[in-house]
Design a protein around this motif. Sequence first.
Motif, PDB file in Angstrom:
ATOM      1  N   MET A  61       0.822  -1.285   0.050  1.00 43.48           N
ATOM      2  CA  MET A  61       0.038  -0.141   0.054  1.00 43.48           C
ATOM      3  C   MET A  61       0.962   1.142   0.145  1.00 43.48           C
ATOM      4  O   MET A  61       1.948   1.189   0.565  1.00 43.48           O
ATOM      5  N   ILE A  62       0.527   2.270  -0.854  1.00 41.59           N
ATOM      6  CA  ILE A  62       1.226   3.444  -0.805  1.00 41.59           C
ATOM      7  C   ILE A  62       0.433   4.787  -0.228  1.00 41.59           C
ATOM      8  O   ILE A  62      -0.612   4.882  -0.671  1.00 41.59           O
ATOM      9  N   VAL A  63       1.077   5.352   0.625  1.00 42.67           N
ATOM     10  CA  VAL A  63       0.306   6.432   1.245  1.00 42.67           C
ATOM     11  C   VAL A  63       0.853   7.711   0.498  1.00 42.67           C
ATOM     12  O   VAL A  63       1.805   7.973   0.412  1.00 42.67           O
ATOM     13  N   VAL A  64      -0.274   8.480  -0.043  1.00 40.63           N
ATOM     14  CA  VAL A  64       0.101   9.796  -0.614  1.00 40.63           C
ATOM     15  C   VAL A  64      -0.347  10.948   0.224  1.00 40.63           C
ATOM     16  O   VAL A  64      -1.726  11.033   0.412  1.00 40.63           O
ATOM     17  N   THR A  65       0.510  11.786   0.824  1.00 44.42           N
ATOM     18  CA  THR A  65      -0.159  12.901   1.457  1.00 44.42           C
ATOM     19  C   THR A  65      -0.273  14.236   0.462  1.00 44.42           C
ATOM     20  O   THR A  65       0.313  13.986  -0.641  1.00 44.42           O
ATOM     21  N   GLY A 117       0.742  -0.700   7.690  1.00 44.03           N
ATOM     22  CA  GLY A 117       0.820  -1.765   6.454  1.00 44.03           C
ATOM     23  C   GLY A 117       1.229  -1.037   5.135  1.00 44.03           C
ATOM     24  O   GLY A 117       1.344  -1.770   4.194  1.00 44.03           O
ATOM     25  N   ALA A 118       1.818   0.151   5.306  1.00 40.28           N
ATOM     26  CA  ALA A 118       2.334   0.904   4.154  1.00 40.28           C
ATOM     27  C   ALA A 118       3.706   0.310   3.723  1.00 40.28           C
ATOM     28  O   ALA A 118       4.544   0.231   4.367  1.00 40.28           O
ATOM     29  N   GLU A 119       3.877   0.411   2.566  1.00 38.45           N
ATOM     30  CA  GLU A 119       5.273   0.067   1.982  1.00 38.45           C
ATOM     31  C   GLU A 119       5.806   1.262   1.268  1.00 38.45           C
ATOM     32  O   GLU A 119       7.183   1.355   1.222  1.00 38.45           O
ATOM     33  N   ALA A 120       5.136   2.331   1.183  1.00 36.09           N
ATOM     34  CA  ALA A 120       5.853   3.671   0.616  1.00 36.09           C
ATOM     35  C   ALA A 120       5.009   4.865   0.903  1.00 36.09           C
ATOM     36  O   ALA A 120       3.786   4.693   1.262  1.00 36.09           O
ATOM     37  N   ALA A 127       9.034   5.093   8.926  1.00 33.55           N
ATOM     38  CA  ALA A 127      10.156   4.200   8.985  1.00 33.55           C
ATOM     39  C   ALA A 127      10.106   3.167  10.119  1.00 33.55           C
ATOM     40  O   ALA A 127      10.158   2.026   9.967  1.00 33.55           O
ATOM     41  N   ALA A 128       9.571   3.673  11.346  1.00 32.07           N
ATOM     42  CA  ALA A 128       9.149   2.642  12.272  1.00 32.07           C
ATOM     43  C   ALA A 128       7.812   1.981  12.119  1.00 32.07           C
ATOM     44  O   ALA A 128       7.806   0.832  12.712  1.00 32.07           O
ATOM     45  N   SER A 129       7.001   2.404  11.204  1.00 23.70           N
ATOM     46  CA  SER A 129       5.753   1.592  10.821  1.00 23.70           C
ATOM     47  C   SER A 129       6.120   0.632   9.752  1.00 23.70           C
ATOM     48  O   SER A 129       5.161  -0.134   9.278  1.00 23.70           O
ATOM     49  N   GLY A 130       7.453   0.650   9.342  1.00 24.67           N
ATOM     50  CA  GLY A 130       7.758  -0.418   8.304  1.00 24.67           C
ATOM     51  C   GLY A 130       7.786   0.053   6.620  1.00 24.67           C
ATOM     52  O   GLY A 130       7.802  -0.581   5.890  1.00 24.67           O
ATOM     53  N   VAL A 131       7.455   1.676   6.541  1.00 26.26           N
ATOM     54  CA  VAL A 131       7.663   2.062   5.314  1.00 26.26           C
ATOM     55  C   VAL A 131       8.932   1.798   4.793  1.00 26.26           C
ATOM     56  O   VAL A 131       9.994   2.141   5.353  1.00 26.26           O
ATOM     57  N   ARG A 132       9.103   1.252   3.680  1.00 29.21           N
ATOM     58  CA  ARG A 132      10.403   0.767   2.851  1.00 29.21           C
ATOM     59  C   ARG A 132      10.860   2.065   1.903  1.00 29.21           C
ATOM     60  O   ARG A 132      12.010   1.927   1.615  1.00 29.21           O
ATOM     61  N   GLY A 136      16.831   5.160   6.883  1.00 29.89           N
ATOM     62  CA  GLY A 136      17.076   3.750   6.689  1.00 29.89           C
ATOM     63  C   GLY A 136      15.976   3.279   5.626  1.00 29.89           C
ATOM     64  O   GLY A 136      16.033   2.054   5.501  1.00 29.89           O
ATOM     65  N   THR A 137      15.250   3.856   5.132  1.00 32.62           N
ATOM     66  CA  THR A 137      14.481   3.584   3.874  1.00 32.62           C
ATOM     67  C   THR A 137      15.080   3.854   2.644  1.00 32.62           C
ATOM     68  O   THR A 137      15.962   4.472   2.296  1.00 32.62           O
ATOM     69  N   GLN A 138      14.666   3.297   1.402  1.00 30.41           N
ATOM     70  CA  GLN A 138      14.791   3.631   0.134  1.00 30.41           C
ATOM     71  C   GLN A 138      14.259   5.153  -0.081  1.00 30.41           C
ATOM     72  O   GLN A 138      13.091   5.302   0.531  1.00 30.41           O
ATOM     73  N   TRP A 139      14.906   5.879  -0.772  1.00 24.13           N
ATOM     74  CA  TRP A 139      14.179   7.243  -0.869  1.00 24.13           C
ATOM     75  C   TRP A 139      14.690   7.883  -2.235  1.00 24.13           C
ATOM     76  O   TRP A 139      15.373   7.381  -3.021  1.00 24.13           O
ATOM     77  N   ALA A 140      13.743   8.745  -2.635  1.00 25.97           N
ATOM     78  CA  ALA A 140      14.040   9.798  -3.664  1.00 25.97           C
ATOM     79  C   ALA A 140      13.669  11.144  -3.317  1.00 25.97           C
ATOM     80  O   ALA A 140      12.793  11.130  -2.604  1.00 25.97           O
TER      81      ALA A 140
END
Length: 279
Positions: A1-5, A59-62, A86-91, A124-128
């Motif tokens: 799942m992807i979260v978009v703010t 449950g978000a991945e991004a 990051a603490a929630s598991g966002v990669r 600690g996540t992948q990022w752009a």
Amino acid sequence: MIVVTGATGNVGRPLVRALADAGREVTAVSRHAAQVPDGVRHFAADLAEPAGLEPALAGAEALFLLLSGDLHAAGADPAGIIRRAAASGVRRVVLLSTQGVSTRPFGPTRIAMRELEDAVRQSGTQWAVLRPGGFASNALWWAGSVRDRRTVAAPFGDTGVPIIDPADIAEVAAACLLDDRHSGGVYELTGPEVITPRGQTAAIAAALGSPVRFHELTRDEAKAAMVHSMPAELADDTLDILGSPDPSELRVSPDVERVLGRAPRRFAEWAVRHADAFC
């Protein structure tokens, strides 16, 4: 799942649609209730209070992070959003930053955004990181005066920058959220050409098929209008760039084409797509 703010804005809305069309599960976050595409979950949160975003991140991945005014709110902790993600598991985190971080790095607004970029890099996540210049959609500030008086009122009529279509920012953001190849990328996003406010006025007139007059404002007049929708400091930053762009702010970046495999859209194309707003 992807979260978009910022999911209901000029970048977030087309980004949500692009991700949904790609078959991804999407949570669209905005401050207030909003309509979203079928199959997209909506979540209301104030990003100035990072704890309120935690249920959306579960449950978000991004995460696509667009803060705008929330970066400058009293007591805001934008880096807290990244820590909680990051603490929630966002990669993966894609941050919408600003071109000014590199072109004018010493103003308070850009220092705050640079610190946020650093927080993303250290998460600690992948990022752009996306660093757009001026947005074509800022021309919507003129919609009322064009509708009522067929007039655009703006400062610095003959000084231009290569403004970008927010739809192009959204497409680049989608690519960065979906494709590992963009991990660690810092992309400067501009349109394909330098265009002045007077030139934008001509493009709007062409899209409408009727004349539109250009009226040049003083800097003080422009700031007085802008502070109704942004902090005064940000208004000054924007006017500094619009009134006296440096060579790096006049440069047409290749990054949109590098990511999307096509040239960025011209302002005239944006004007045609949004002509109804000026009618």
